[in-house]
Design a protein around this motif. Sequence first.
Motif, PDB file in Angstrom:
ATOM      1  N   PHE A 132      -3.287   2.564   0.696  1.00 26.90           N
ATOM      2  CA  PHE A 132      -2.479   2.643   2.107  1.00 26.90           C
ATOM      3  C   PHE A 132      -1.211   2.424   2.335  1.00 26.90           C
ATOM      4  O   PHE A 132      -0.235   3.319   2.682  1.00 26.90           O
ATOM      5  CB  PHE A 132      -3.523   2.366   2.988  1.00 26.90           C
ATOM      6  N   SER A 133      -0.864   1.346   1.839  1.00 28.46           N
ATOM      7  CA  SER A 133       0.385   0.679   2.352  1.00 28.46           C
ATOM      8  C   SER A 133       1.513   1.377   1.388  1.00 28.46           C
ATOM      9  O   SER A 133       2.431   1.712   2.247  1.00 28.46           O
ATOM     10  CB  SER A 133       0.455  -0.783   2.121  1.00 28.46           C
ATOM     11  N   PRO A 134       1.512   1.450   0.433  1.00 35.01           N
ATOM     12  CA  PRO A 134       2.629   2.240  -0.524  1.00 35.01           C
ATOM     13  C   PRO A 134       2.566   3.557  -0.281  1.00 35.01           C
ATOM     14  O   PRO A 134       3.882   4.127  -0.139  1.00 35.01           O
ATOM     15  CB  PRO A 134       2.069   1.892  -1.976  1.00 35.01           C
ATOM     16  N   LEU A 135       1.453   4.495   0.133  1.00 33.92           N
ATOM     17  CA  LEU A 135       1.542   5.687   0.547  1.00 33.92           C
ATOM     18  C   LEU A 135       2.091   5.918   1.845  1.00 33.92           C
ATOM     19  O   LEU A 135       2.803   6.802   2.122  1.00 33.92           O
ATOM     20  CB  LEU A 135       0.087   6.354   0.506  1.00 33.92           C
ATOM     21  N   THR A 136       1.901   4.994   2.896  1.00 31.87           N
ATOM     22  CA  THR A 136       2.582   5.055   4.022  1.00 31.87           C
ATOM     23  C   THR A 136       4.173   5.050   3.963  1.00 31.87           C
ATOM     24  O   THR A 136       4.813   5.752   4.465  1.00 31.87           O
ATOM     25  CB  THR A 136       1.888   4.091   5.044  1.00 31.87           C
ATOM     26  N   GLU A 137       4.381   4.006   2.950  1.00 31.89           N
ATOM     27  CA  GLU A 137       5.965   3.754   2.840  1.00 31.89           C
ATOM     28  C   GLU A 137       6.489   4.958   2.198  1.00 31.89           C
ATOM     29  O   GLU A 137       7.457   5.572   2.609  1.00 31.89           O
ATOM     30  CB  GLU A 137       6.246   2.822   2.098  1.00 31.89           C
ATOM     31  N   MET A 138       5.701   5.874   1.439  1.00 31.62           N
ATOM     32  CA  MET A 138       6.028   6.857   0.722  1.00 31.62           C
ATOM     33  C   MET A 138       6.253   8.287   1.817  1.00 31.62           C
ATOM     34  O   MET A 138       7.006   9.026   1.741  1.00 31.62           O
ATOM     35  CB  MET A 138       5.163   7.189  -0.640  1.00 31.62           C
ATOM     36  N   LEU A 139       4.806   8.434   2.374  1.00 33.66           N
ATOM     37  CA  LEU A 139       4.701   9.700   2.940  1.00 33.66           C
ATOM     38  C   LEU A 139       4.955   9.549   4.690  1.00 33.66           C
ATOM     39  O   LEU A 139       5.340  10.398   4.968  1.00 33.66           O
ATOM     40  CB  LEU A 139       3.347  10.010   2.790  1.00 33.66           C
ATOM     41  N   GLY A 140       4.892   8.050   5.013  1.00 39.42           N
ATOM     42  CA  GLY A 140       5.039   8.009   6.404  1.00 39.42           C
ATOM     43  C   GLY A 140       3.656   8.090   7.191  1.00 39.42           C
ATOM     44  O   GLY A 140       2.832   8.697   6.496  1.00 39.42           O
ATOM     45  N   PRO A 141       3.644   7.392   8.219  1.00 40.83           N
ATOM     46  CA  PRO A 141       2.061   7.265   8.849  1.00 40.83           C
ATOM     47  C   PRO A 141       1.599   8.706   9.259  1.00 40.83           C
ATOM     48  O   PRO A 141       0.389   9.031   9.111  1.00 40.83           O
ATOM     49  CB  PRO A 141       2.243   6.396   9.879  1.00 40.83           C
TER      50      PRO A 141
END
Length: 548
Positions: free
Chosen positions: A499-508
Motif C-alpha cells: 500500500f505505502s509504495p503503491l501510494t507513492e507510485m500511483l498516488g492515493p
Amino acid sequence: MEKKELHLQQLKLSNLSAPLLHVPSTSTQSRYRLLRVRARAQGQGQGQGDYSSSSDNDPDSDPDPDPDPDAEAQPQGQSFSFSSSSILLPFFFPALGGLLFGYDIGATSAATLSILSPDLSGTSWFTLSSLQLGLVVSGSLYGALAGSLLAYPIADIIGRRVELITAALLYFSGGLVTGYAPDLLILIIGRLIYGIGIGVAMHGAPLYIAETSPSQIRGTLISLKELFIVLGILLGYLVGSLQINAVGGWRYMYGMSVPMAAIMAIGMLFLPCSPRWLLLRAVQGKAPMEEYKQMALDALRKLRGRPAGDWASEKEVEDTLVSLKAAYSDQEPEGSIWEVFEGPSLKAFIIGGGLVLFQQITGQPSVLYYAASILQSAGYSAASDAARVSVVIGLFKLVMTGIAVVKVDSLGRRPLLIGGVGGIVFSLFLLAAYYKILSSFPLVAVGALLLYVGSYQISFGPISWLMVSEIFPLRTRGRGISLAVLLNFGSNALVTFAFSPLTEMLGPDNIFILFGAIALVSLIFVFLNVPETKGLSLEEIESKILKS
C-alpha cells in the motif's frame, strides 16, 4: 388434564436415569429407542436446551420398531440442557486470540505515526523509508502467514487447546520484544513473533469455538469472534489516542498486548480439550478409543456444566462418533491436502477462498492500518486529531458488526454480502474522488471511511469466516480452513506491504480507484458464486449445494 398426563409420563421415565454408555452392548437398538423416549420426555418437560427439533414428540408414534442406530443421527425432540456460564469461558478465552489480532491492527494505525515522529518516537532511527515502514506495518502479517503454515501440519496433532496456549505465548513474547525493541531490526523480529501467534490463533480459535459450542448458538458464537476482532481494533485505536503524545508512545501501544496475552494463556490452561478433537484422534487410530472416548465425555460435561453420569453428554459423544466414523469410513485415516481441490471440496474452496481473498484485496487491511494517515491527509493534521477520529471509526465498526451478527440468520448471507460489497465499491470510488476533486471537503474522506467500514462489517467481515466454517465438507473442514487462513494472511500481508509504495507510485486517488475496481469484481463473484446457506444444516449444505 394434559399436565397430569405429562407428570405421569415423567414419573414413568424417572427410573431411566442410568448413563446410556452403561447399557449392555448387546442391546444397541434398544439403547437408541430408550434414548428417543427419554429425549422426548425431556423436551416436553424442559422446553429448551442444547438441541431442538420440530418433530412430533410422542414416544409411541415411532413407525420403526427396530431402528438402525447409525441412521439416528439426531433423535427427535431431544433437549440437552446447558448453562450460559458454562459456554462463556470456552468462547471468551479463544476469542481473545481474535481480540489480540484486532488490537494489533488498531495499535499499528497510531504506532506508525509515533514511530515516524522526530519528537515523539524516542529513537534515532525514526526516518523510515516507505519500504521499512511497510515491513513494520506488515511484519505481523508475514508472521501470521508463517503461523498459518505452522498450524496446518501440527494442529490436529497437538489439539486446539494446546494450539491456543502456544498462540498466547507467542503473543506474549512478541509484545515484549516489540515494546522493548532497541532498533528497527529487533522491532521487525518482534512483529514477526507476534504475527506467528496471530496465524496460530486464527486457525485454532474458530475450530475450538465451533467444536465446543452448543449447536443452536454455534453460528452466533463464530460470528461473535469477528466482534472480538473489532473490539480489539477499537481498543488499539483507544490506546493509540491516549499514548499518541507520549515520547516513545508506540512502545506502550504494542506493549499493552502482553497482559491480555497472559490472561488468554492462563484461561486456556483451565479449559478442557475439544471433545471432538479427542474423538477425531481416536477414530484416526492415533489414540486408544475407549480412553479418549471417556476423556471426550469428561471434557464435554465440564464444558456444559453437567454432572457426572448425565445421558445428554453421552449421547452427544455417541452422535459425534457416528458422524466421524461415517466421514472416515473406507478412506485413509488422514487424507491428502489435494482432497481440498477435488469434487465438492473444490467448490467449497472456490466459495470460501474467494471470499477471504476478496476480503483482503479490496483494500481492507490498508484502510484499517493506515486509517490515521488517511485522516491526516484529509485535514486532521495533528496526530492526536487523527487518532481520535480513528476511535470514532472503531466504535462505528463495532456497532455495524453487532448489527451483522444479529441479522445474519434472519436476512441471510447473500443479501448482506451483496449490499455490503456494493457499499464498499461506492466508498472506495468516493475516496478516490476526494483525492482527485473534493480535497477541500475533509468530511467526504471521513464519510467515505465510515461507509467503507460499515459496509465491510456487514459483509466481508463476519460473513466470510462464517461461510468458511460451514461450507467445507466434514472430512476436509480442518484442511480447508487452514488453506483459507493461509490465503487470507498471504493476501493481507501483500496488500498491506504494497500500500505505502503503491501510494507513492500511483498516488492515493489512483490506488483507491484500483481497490474500487477489484471490489466491483468481488461483487460480481458474490452474485454469481456464493450460495445462501441460511437455515441449512452442515449436511444439507454438503448435499444440496456442494454436490448439486
